[in-house]
Write an enzyme that holds these catalytic residues in place. Structure first.
Site, short mmCIF file in Angstrom:
data_model
loop_
_atom_site.label_atom_id
_atom_site.label_comp_id
_atom_site.label_asym_id
_atom_site.label_seq_id
_atom_site.Cartn_x
_atom_site.Cartn_y
_atom_site.Cartn_z
N ALA A 138 0.65 -1.10 0.06
CA ALA A 138 0.16 0.21 -0.18
C ALA A 138 0.83 1.46 0.07
CB ALA A 138 -0.92 0.26 1.10
N ASN A 194 0.45 -3.57 7.79
CA ASN A 194 1.42 -4.49 6.91
C ASN A 194 2.38 -3.62 6.23
OD1 ASN A 194 0.63 -7.29 6.57
ND2 ASN A 194 -1.45 -6.52 6.14
N HIS A 222 -0.98 7.34 4.32
CA HIS A 222 0.68 6.95 4.92
C HIS A 222 1.57 8.01 4.74
CE1 HIS A 222 -1.23 2.91 5.41
NE2 HIS A 222 -1.45 2.94 4.03
N1 LIG Z 1 1.38 -5.53 1.96
C1 LIG Z 1 0.45 -4.76 2.15
O1 LIG Z 1 0.79 -3.36 2.17
C2 LIG Z 1 -0.95 -5.08 2.29
C3 LIG Z 1 -2.05 -4.27 1.74
C4 LIG Z 1 -3.41 -4.83 2.00
C5 LIG Z 1 -3.56 -5.78 2.58
N2 LIG Z 1 -2.54 -6.79 2.64
C6 LIG Z 1 -2.98 -7.93 3.26
O2 LIG Z 1 -3.36 -8.97 2.29
C7 LIG Z 1 -3.92 -9.96 2.59
C8 LIG Z 1 -5.04 -10.27 1.70
O3 LIG Z 1 -5.79 -8.86 1.66
P1 LIG Z 1 -7.60 -9.04 0.89
O4 LIG Z 1 -7.90 -7.56 0.83
O5 LIG Z 1 -7.35 -9.60 -0.18
O6 LIG Z 1 -8.17 -9.81 2.02
P2 LIG Z 1 -9.58 -10.59 2.18
O7 LIG Z 1 -10.33 -10.53 3.36
O8 LIG Z 1 -10.57 -9.74 0.97
O9 LIG Z 1 -9.26 -11.88 1.48
C9 LIG Z 1 -8.46 -12.80 2.35
C10 LIG Z 1 -8.98 -14.16 2.03
O10 LIG Z 1 -8.11 -15.24 2.67
C11 LIG Z 1 -8.78 -16.40 3.01
N3 LIG Z 1 -8.10 -16.66 4.18
C12 LIG Z 1 -7.42 -16.10 5.34
N4 LIG Z 1 -6.55 -16.80 5.91
C13 LIG Z 1 -6.82 -18.05 5.38
C14 LIG Z 1 -6.06 -19.12 5.67
N5 LIG Z 1 -5.25 -19.45 6.66
N6 LIG Z 1 -6.40 -20.54 4.84
C15 LIG Z 1 -7.12 -20.35 3.51
N7 LIG Z 1 -7.63 -19.26 3.49
C16 LIG Z 1 -7.62 -18.08 4.37
C17 LIG Z 1 -10.23 -15.69 3.70
O11 LIG Z 1 -11.30 -16.56 3.56
C18 LIG Z 1 -10.61 -14.59 2.65
O12 LIG Z 1 -11.29 -15.05 1.43
C19 LIG Z 1 -4.33 -9.33 3.98
O13 LIG Z 1 -3.72 -10.31 5.01
C20 LIG Z 1 -4.17 -8.24 4.17
O14 LIG Z 1 -3.95 -7.74 5.41
C21 LIG Z 1 -1.38 -6.27 2.37
#
Ligand SMILES: NC(=O)c1ccc[n+]([C@@H]2O[C@H](COP(=O)([O-])OP(=O)(O)OC[C@H]3O[C@@H](n4cnc5c(N)ncnc54)[C@H](O)[C@@H]3O)[C@@H](O)[C@H]2O)c1
Length: 269
Positions: A138, A194, A222
Protein backbone atom coordinates in the site's frame (compact mmCIF):
# COMPACT_ATOMS: atom_id res chain seq x y z
CA UNK A 1 -16.46 5.41 2.54
CA UNK A 2 -18.00 5.85 -0.91
CA UNK A 3 -14.96 6.64 -3.06
CA UNK A 4 -14.00 3.07 -3.93
CA UNK A 5 -13.28 1.62 -7.33
CA UNK A 6 -15.06 -1.74 -7.19
CA UNK A 7 -13.30 -3.46 -10.03
CA UNK A 8 -10.59 -2.99 -12.61
CA UNK A 9 -8.28 -4.66 -15.05
CA UNK A 10 -4.92 -3.16 -15.80
CA UNK A 11 -3.93 -1.99 -19.26
CA UNK A 12 -0.43 -3.33 -19.79
CA UNK A 13 -0.02 -1.22 -22.98
CA UNK A 14 3.07 -2.02 -25.06
CA UNK A 15 4.32 -4.83 -22.84
CA UNK A 16 1.21 -6.96 -23.33
CA UNK A 17 2.44 -8.81 -26.40
CA UNK A 18 5.73 -9.81 -24.79
CA UNK A 19 4.52 -11.15 -21.45
CA UNK A 20 5.72 -14.70 -20.69
CA UNK A 21 3.23 -17.29 -19.47
CA UNK A 22 3.37 -18.29 -15.81
CA UNK A 23 1.71 -21.03 -13.77
CA UNK A 24 0.20 -19.27 -10.75
CA UNK A 25 -1.63 -20.52 -7.67
CA UNK A 26 -3.55 -18.24 -5.28
CA UNK A 27 -3.98 -18.80 -1.54
CA UNK A 28 -6.70 -16.43 -0.31
CA UNK A 29 -9.47 -15.57 -2.78
CA UNK A 30 -10.59 -12.22 -1.38
CA UNK A 31 -10.03 -8.79 -2.91
CA UNK A 32 -6.35 -9.14 -3.85
CA UNK A 33 -6.72 -12.77 -5.00
CA UNK A 34 -9.65 -11.80 -7.24
CA UNK A 35 -7.75 -8.88 -8.76
CA UNK A 36 -4.86 -11.19 -9.65
CA UNK A 37 -7.25 -13.70 -11.21
CA UNK A 38 -8.92 -10.94 -13.26
CA UNK A 39 -5.62 -9.62 -14.56
CA UNK A 40 -3.82 -12.92 -15.25
CA UNK A 41 -6.69 -15.10 -16.43
CA UNK A 42 -4.59 -17.54 -18.46
CA UNK A 43 -1.84 -17.92 -15.85
CA UNK A 44 -3.92 -18.65 -12.75
CA UNK A 45 -4.31 -22.43 -12.55
CA UNK A 46 -5.29 -23.08 -8.94
CA UNK A 47 -6.76 -21.42 -5.89
CA UNK A 48 -7.32 -22.32 -2.27
CA UNK A 49 -9.35 -20.54 0.41
CA UNK A 50 -10.85 -21.82 3.67
CA UNK A 51 -14.08 -20.29 2.40
CA UNK A 52 -15.44 -22.44 -0.48
CA UNK A 53 -17.70 -19.64 -1.75
CA UNK A 54 -14.63 -17.46 -2.32
CA UNK A 55 -12.99 -20.24 -4.38
CA UNK A 56 -16.18 -20.60 -6.43
CA UNK A 57 -16.17 -16.83 -7.05
CA UNK A 58 -12.63 -16.99 -8.41
CA UNK A 59 -13.50 -20.00 -10.58
CA UNK A 60 -16.46 -18.01 -11.89
CA UNK A 61 -14.19 -15.08 -12.82
CA UNK A 62 -12.00 -17.45 -14.85
CA UNK A 63 -14.87 -19.48 -16.25
CA UNK A 64 -13.22 -22.75 -15.15
CA UNK A 65 -13.06 -24.65 -11.90
CA UNK A 66 -9.69 -23.93 -10.31
CA UNK A 67 -10.55 -24.66 -6.69
CA UNK A 68 -8.12 -27.03 -4.99
CA UNK A 69 -7.24 -28.35 -1.58
CA UNK A 70 -4.01 -27.01 -0.11
CA UNK A 71 -2.47 -30.50 -0.52
CA UNK A 72 -3.34 -30.47 -4.25
CA UNK A 73 -1.61 -27.08 -4.63
CA UNK A 74 1.51 -28.49 -2.96
CA UNK A 75 1.66 -31.28 -5.55
CA UNK A 76 1.10 -29.02 -8.58
CA UNK A 77 3.84 -27.71 -10.83
CA UNK A 78 3.50 -23.94 -10.26
CA UNK A 79 5.96 -21.09 -10.92
CA UNK A 80 4.49 -18.88 -8.22
CA UNK A 81 1.99 -19.08 -5.39
CA UNK A 82 0.49 -15.79 -4.23
CA UNK A 83 -0.37 -15.64 -0.52
CA UNK A 84 -3.19 -13.11 -0.31
CA UNK A 85 -4.88 -14.56 2.77
CA UNK A 86 -3.71 -13.69 6.29
CA UNK A 87 -0.82 -13.68 8.73
CA UNK A 88 -2.05 -17.07 9.87
CA UNK A 89 -1.68 -18.44 6.33
CA UNK A 90 1.92 -17.19 6.11
CA UNK A 91 2.72 -18.94 9.37
CA UNK A 92 0.92 -22.23 8.61
CA UNK A 93 0.97 -22.66 4.82
CA UNK A 94 3.96 -20.80 3.37
CA UNK A 95 6.61 -23.12 4.93
CA UNK A 96 5.14 -26.15 3.08
CA UNK A 97 4.80 -24.19 -0.17
CA UNK A 98 8.51 -23.34 -0.01
CA UNK A 99 9.39 -26.96 0.92
CA UNK A 100 7.54 -28.06 -2.23
CA UNK A 101 9.96 -25.85 -4.19
CA UNK A 102 7.56 -23.05 -5.13
CA UNK A 103 8.32 -19.34 -5.24
CA UNK A 104 5.88 -17.47 -2.99
CA UNK A 105 4.66 -13.88 -3.05
CA UNK A 106 3.67 -12.74 0.43
CA UNK A 107 1.00 -10.06 0.77
CA UNK A 108 0.42 -10.53 4.52
CA UNK A 109 3.92 -9.20 5.15
CA UNK A 110 2.99 -8.33 8.74
CA UNK A 111 3.69 -12.01 9.53
CA UNK A 112 7.38 -11.32 8.95
CA UNK A 113 7.57 -9.07 12.02
CA UNK A 114 8.05 -12.41 13.79
CA UNK A 115 11.85 -12.68 13.46
CA UNK A 116 11.84 -16.42 14.09
CA UNK A 117 9.29 -17.03 11.31
CA UNK A 118 11.21 -14.72 8.97
CA UNK A 119 14.49 -16.62 9.55
CA UNK A 120 12.76 -19.99 9.17
CA UNK A 121 11.15 -19.00 5.86
CA UNK A 122 14.47 -17.62 4.57
CA UNK A 123 16.22 -20.86 5.50
CA UNK A 124 13.58 -23.08 3.86
CA UNK A 125 13.63 -20.90 0.72
CA UNK A 126 17.39 -21.14 0.52
CA UNK A 127 17.42 -24.94 1.07
CA UNK A 128 14.81 -25.40 -1.66
CA UNK A 129 16.28 -22.82 -4.06
CA UNK A 130 13.14 -20.74 -4.22
CA UNK A 131 12.30 -17.11 -3.67
CA UNK A 132 10.00 -15.11 -1.43
CA UNK A 133 8.68 -11.97 -3.13
CA UNK A 134 7.37 -9.02 -1.13
CA UNK A 135 5.50 -6.41 -3.20
CA UNK A 136 5.59 -2.76 -2.12
CA UNK A 137 1.97 -3.06 -1.04
CA UNK A 138 0.00 0.00 0.00
CA UNK A 139 3.01 2.35 -0.06
CA UNK A 140 5.88 2.98 -2.46
CA UNK A 141 9.48 3.99 -2.12
CA UNK A 142 10.68 0.64 -0.72
CA UNK A 143 13.27 0.51 -3.51
CA UNK A 144 14.78 3.88 -2.51
CA UNK A 145 14.57 3.07 1.20
CA UNK A 146 16.32 -0.26 0.57
CA UNK A 147 19.08 1.52 -1.39
CA UNK A 148 19.41 4.14 1.37
CA UNK A 149 19.72 1.39 3.99
CA UNK A 150 23.08 0.33 2.56
CA UNK A 151 24.64 3.39 4.21
CA UNK A 152 22.48 3.18 7.31
CA UNK A 153 19.11 4.68 8.23
CA UNK A 154 19.04 6.77 11.37
CA UNK A 155 15.30 7.26 11.67
CA UNK A 156 12.16 5.98 9.92
CA UNK A 157 8.66 7.03 10.98
CA UNK A 158 5.30 6.01 9.51
CA UNK A 159 2.15 7.99 10.28
CA UNK A 160 -0.99 6.19 9.11
CA UNK A 161 -4.37 7.89 9.10
CA UNK A 162 -7.52 5.87 8.40
CA UNK A 163 -11.25 6.11 8.87
CA UNK A 164 -12.13 4.39 12.19
CA UNK A 165 -14.35 1.94 10.30
CA UNK A 166 -11.31 0.67 8.37
CA UNK A 167 -9.52 0.21 11.71
CA UNK A 168 -12.48 -1.73 13.09
CA UNK A 169 -13.31 0.86 15.73
CA UNK A 170 -15.80 3.60 16.46
CA UNK A 171 -14.24 7.01 17.14
CA UNK A 172 -16.16 10.30 16.83
CA UNK A 173 -13.22 12.67 16.38
CA UNK A 174 -9.59 12.41 15.34
CA UNK A 175 -7.66 10.27 17.80
CA UNK A 176 -4.18 8.71 17.95
CA UNK A 177 -4.94 5.05 18.59
CA UNK A 178 -1.40 3.67 18.51
CA UNK A 179 2.15 4.90 18.94
CA UNK A 180 5.10 2.51 19.09
CA UNK A 181 7.18 0.16 16.94
CA UNK A 182 6.02 -1.84 13.91
CA UNK A 183 6.24 -5.25 15.61
CA UNK A 184 3.70 -4.07 18.24
CA UNK A 185 1.55 -2.19 15.70
CA UNK A 186 1.00 -5.33 13.60
CA UNK A 187 -0.08 -7.31 16.69
CA UNK A 188 -2.74 -4.69 17.48
CA UNK A 189 -3.80 -4.06 13.83
CA UNK A 190 -2.92 -7.28 11.92
CA UNK A 191 -5.01 -6.35 8.87
CA UNK A 192 -4.16 -2.65 8.70
CA UNK A 193 -0.50 -1.95 9.10
CA UNK A 194 1.36 -4.46 6.89
CA UNK A 195 3.17 -1.48 5.37
CA UNK A 196 5.03 -0.82 8.62
CA UNK A 197 6.60 -4.28 8.46
CA UNK A 198 7.42 -3.96 4.74
CA UNK A 199 9.16 -0.66 5.55
CA UNK A 200 11.06 -2.26 8.47
CA UNK A 201 12.28 -5.04 6.18
CA UNK A 202 13.32 -2.57 3.45
CA UNK A 203 15.10 -0.22 5.86
CA UNK A 204 16.52 -2.92 8.15
CA UNK A 205 15.43 -0.68 10.99
CA UNK A 206 12.27 -1.09 13.00
CA UNK A 207 9.83 1.60 11.93
CA UNK A 208 8.27 3.90 14.53
CA UNK A 209 4.51 3.96 13.88
CA UNK A 210 1.72 6.36 14.70
CA UNK A 211 -1.86 5.33 13.79
CA UNK A 212 -4.59 7.97 13.76
CA UNK A 213 -8.31 7.20 13.49
CA UNK A 214 -9.89 10.10 11.63
CA UNK A 215 -13.65 10.03 10.89
CA UNK A 216 -13.31 13.01 8.51
CA UNK A 217 -11.36 11.05 5.86
CA UNK A 218 -12.29 8.33 3.40
CA UNK A 219 -8.79 7.55 2.17
CA UNK A 220 -5.96 5.57 3.80
CA UNK A 221 -3.12 8.07 4.27
CA UNK A 222 0.46 6.91 4.89
CA UNK A 223 3.22 9.48 5.54
CA UNK A 224 6.78 8.15 5.67
CA UNK A 225 9.78 10.11 6.96
CA UNK A 226 13.27 8.67 6.55
CA UNK A 227 16.59 10.17 7.62
CA UNK A 228 20.00 8.63 7.00
CA UNK A 229 23.46 9.09 5.52
CA UNK A 230 21.82 9.57 2.09
CA UNK A 231 19.81 12.63 3.27
CA UNK A 232 16.06 12.77 3.96
CA UNK A 233 12.91 11.39 2.35
CA UNK A 234 9.28 12.45 2.80
CA UNK A 235 6.69 10.25 1.10
CA UNK A 236 2.92 10.67 1.25
CA UNK A 237 0.35 8.17 -0.08
CA UNK A 238 -3.34 9.02 -0.09
CA UNK A 239 -4.89 5.69 -1.09
CA UNK A 240 -8.43 4.90 -2.07
CA UNK A 241 -9.71 1.85 -0.18
CA UNK A 242 -10.90 -1.14 -2.20
CA UNK A 243 -14.17 -3.03 -1.68
CA UNK A 244 -12.31 -4.44 1.35
CA UNK A 245 -12.07 -1.16 3.27
CA UNK A 246 -8.91 -2.23 5.08
CA UNK A 247 -7.08 -2.89 1.81
CA UNK A 248 -5.98 -0.08 -0.51
CA UNK A 249 -6.35 -0.51 -4.25
CA UNK A 250 -2.61 0.24 -4.56
CA UNK A 251 -1.83 -2.97 -2.60
CA UNK A 252 -3.55 -5.13 -5.24
CA UNK A 253 -1.83 -3.12 -7.99
CA UNK A 254 1.53 -3.82 -6.35
CA UNK A 255 0.90 -7.59 -6.60
CA UNK A 256 -0.20 -7.18 -10.22
CA UNK A 257 2.92 -5.13 -11.01
CA UNK A 258 5.23 -7.69 -9.41
CA UNK A 259 3.68 -10.54 -11.43
CA UNK A 260 3.85 -8.44 -14.58
CA UNK A 261 7.55 -7.83 -13.87
CA UNK A 262 8.16 -11.58 -13.43
CA UNK A 263 6.38 -12.19 -16.75
CA UNK A 264 8.21 -9.50 -18.66
CA UNK A 265 11.66 -9.13 -20.21
CA UNK A 266 11.61 -5.46 -19.15
CA UNK A 267 12.24 -4.88 -15.45
CA UNK A 268 11.46 -1.37 -14.17
CA UNK A 269 12.49 -1.30 -10.55
N1 LIG B 1 1.37 -5.61 1.98
C1 LIG B 1 0.42 -4.67 2.06
O1 LIG B 1 0.67 -3.47 1.99
C2 LIG B 1 -1.00 -5.11 2.20
C3 LIG B 1 -2.03 -4.20 1.90
C4 LIG B 1 -3.34 -4.65 2.00
C5 LIG B 1 -3.63 -5.94 2.43
N2 LIG B 1 -2.60 -6.76 2.76
C6 LIG B 1 -2.87 -8.13 3.27
O2 LIG B 1 -3.11 -9.00 2.17
C7 LIG B 1 -3.99 -10.04 2.59
C8 LIG B 1 -5.16 -10.15 1.61
O3 LIG B 1 -5.88 -8.95 1.58
P1 LIG B 1 -7.36 -8.92 0.95
O4 LIG B 1 -7.81 -7.50 0.98
O5 LIG B 1 -7.39 -9.66 -0.33
O6 LIG B 1 -8.16 -9.75 2.09
P2 LIG B 1 -9.62 -10.39 2.01
O7 LIG B 1 -10.12 -10.42 3.41
O8 LIG B 1 -10.45 -9.74 0.97
O9 LIG B 1 -9.34 -11.91 1.53
C9 LIG B 1 -8.59 -12.81 2.29
C10 LIG B 1 -9.06 -14.23 1.94
O10 LIG B 1 -8.14 -15.17 2.50
C11 LIG B 1 -8.84 -16.23 3.11
N3 LIG B 1 -8.00 -16.76 4.17
C12 LIG B 1 -7.52 -16.11 5.26
N4 LIG B 1 -6.72 -16.90 5.98
C13 LIG B 1 -6.71 -18.11 5.36
C14 LIG B 1 -6.07 -19.34 5.62
N5 LIG B 1 -5.30 -19.52 6.70
N6 LIG B 1 -6.28 -20.36 4.77
C15 LIG B 1 -7.07 -20.21 3.68
N7 LIG B 1 -7.69 -19.06 3.36
C16 LIG B 1 -7.51 -18.02 4.19
C17 LIG B 1 -10.15 -15.62 3.61
O11 LIG B 1 -11.17 -16.60 3.70
C18 LIG B 1 -10.44 -14.58 2.52
O12 LIG B 1 -11.25 -15.11 1.47
C19 LIG B 1 -4.43 -9.70 4.03
O13 LIG B 1 -3.65 -10.43 4.97
C20 LIG B 1 -4.12 -8.23 4.14
O14 LIG B 1 -3.85 -7.82 5.47
C21 LIG B 1 -1.32 -6.38 2.64
Amino acid sequence: MSKTIPDFTVNFKYEASSLFMMKIGIIGCGYIGSMIAKNFKKDVLACYDRNTERMNKLSHILNRDIKCSFEEILKMDLDLVVESASIDAVRNLVPDLLKSGKDVMIMSVGALADHELFSTLKKIASENECRIYIPHGAVGGLDAIRSASFQGIEKIVLTTRKNPEALGMSVLKEKTVFEGYASEAIKKFPKNINVSVALSLASEKEVYVKIIADPSIETNIHEIYVKGAFGKMNLIFENLPSENKRTSILAALSAINLIRTLKSEIVIY
